[in-house]
Design an enzyme around this catalytic site. Structure first.
Site, PDB file in Angstrom:
ATOM      1  N   PRO A 194       0.780  -1.246   0.000  1.00 14.29           N
ATOM      2  CA  PRO A 194       0.000   0.000   0.000  1.00 14.29           C
ATOM      3  C   PRO A 194       0.810   1.294   0.000  1.00 14.29           C
ATOM      4  O   PRO A 194       0.772   2.074   0.957  1.00 14.29           O
ATOM      5  CB  PRO A 194      -0.838  -0.139   1.272  1.00 14.29           C
ATOM      6  CG  PRO A 194       0.032  -0.942   2.186  1.00 14.29           C
ATOM      7  CD  PRO A 194       0.741  -1.924   1.288  1.00 14.29           C
ATOM      8  N   CYS A 195       1.489   1.567  -1.093  1.00 12.50           N
ATOM      9  CA  CYS A 195       2.256   2.802  -1.196  1.00 12.50           C
ATOM     10  C   CYS A 195       1.356   4.036  -1.204  1.00 12.50           C
ATOM     11  O   CYS A 195       1.810   5.136  -0.893  1.00 12.50           O
ATOM     12  CB  CYS A 195       3.161   2.772  -2.429  1.00 12.50           C
ATOM     13  SG  CYS A 195       2.334   2.364  -3.965  1.00 12.50           S
TER      14      CYS A 195
END
Length: 159
Positions: free
Chosen positions: A126-127
């Protein structure tokens, strides 16, 4: 192997390598990045499972992914991507926060940002949950609009 799916953030290409997810690419797809892709296989079990879990995520029914992952990157990038996996659904962290979690000073925030931007498996790693120190939605490889939409999906799923 790879396949493509439609999603609320646009068309996605899911890429499998040796039984693991190696990449998720946003449309428009680029081919100059050197990632292995192989042949298209819309029935590959790992790709089908990834597509199923992404659909659940977008529907607000999944907050944690359970997929075999094989992102290709440097040792530093791998460390950053591992730290991203620790940011819980619906939460955010700053680039400086990630640097501190990795035992670095806040001065490493820029290096975290570069590794974050090279994440080959967005959404699952989850950047999009990494924000600027001032709370702003700084750069995102998929575009700021997609980043905002992903954060909105997560915040709406919490209520």
């Amino acid at each position: 192997m790879w396949t493509e799916i439609d999603s609320p953030v646009g068309r996605l290409r899911l890429v499998e390598r040796e039984g693991s997810i190696a990449a998720i690419d946003f449309f428009p797809f680029t081919y100059a990045d050197g990632r292995p892709r192989g042949d298209r296989d819309d029935q590959h079990p790992v790709l089908l499972e990834c597509a199923r879990q992404l659909a659940e995520y977008f529907a607000g029914d999944r907050s944690v992914f359970d997929l075999p992952l094989a992102p290709i990157g440097t040792e530093w990038q791998q460390q950053v991507w591992g730290a991203l996996l620790e940011i819980r659904f619906g939460e955010t962290a700053t680039y400086g926060d990630i640097a501190l979690r990795l035992g670095k000073t806040n001065a490493a925030a820029r290096a975290v940002g570069l590794a974050n931007g090279s994440n080959p498996i967005p959404i699952v790693i989850p950047c999009h949950r990494v924000i600027g120190a001032d709370g702003s939605l700084t750069g995102y490889a998929g575009g700021i609009e997609r980043k905002q939409l992903l954060l909105d999906i997560e915040s709406e799923s919490l209520f």
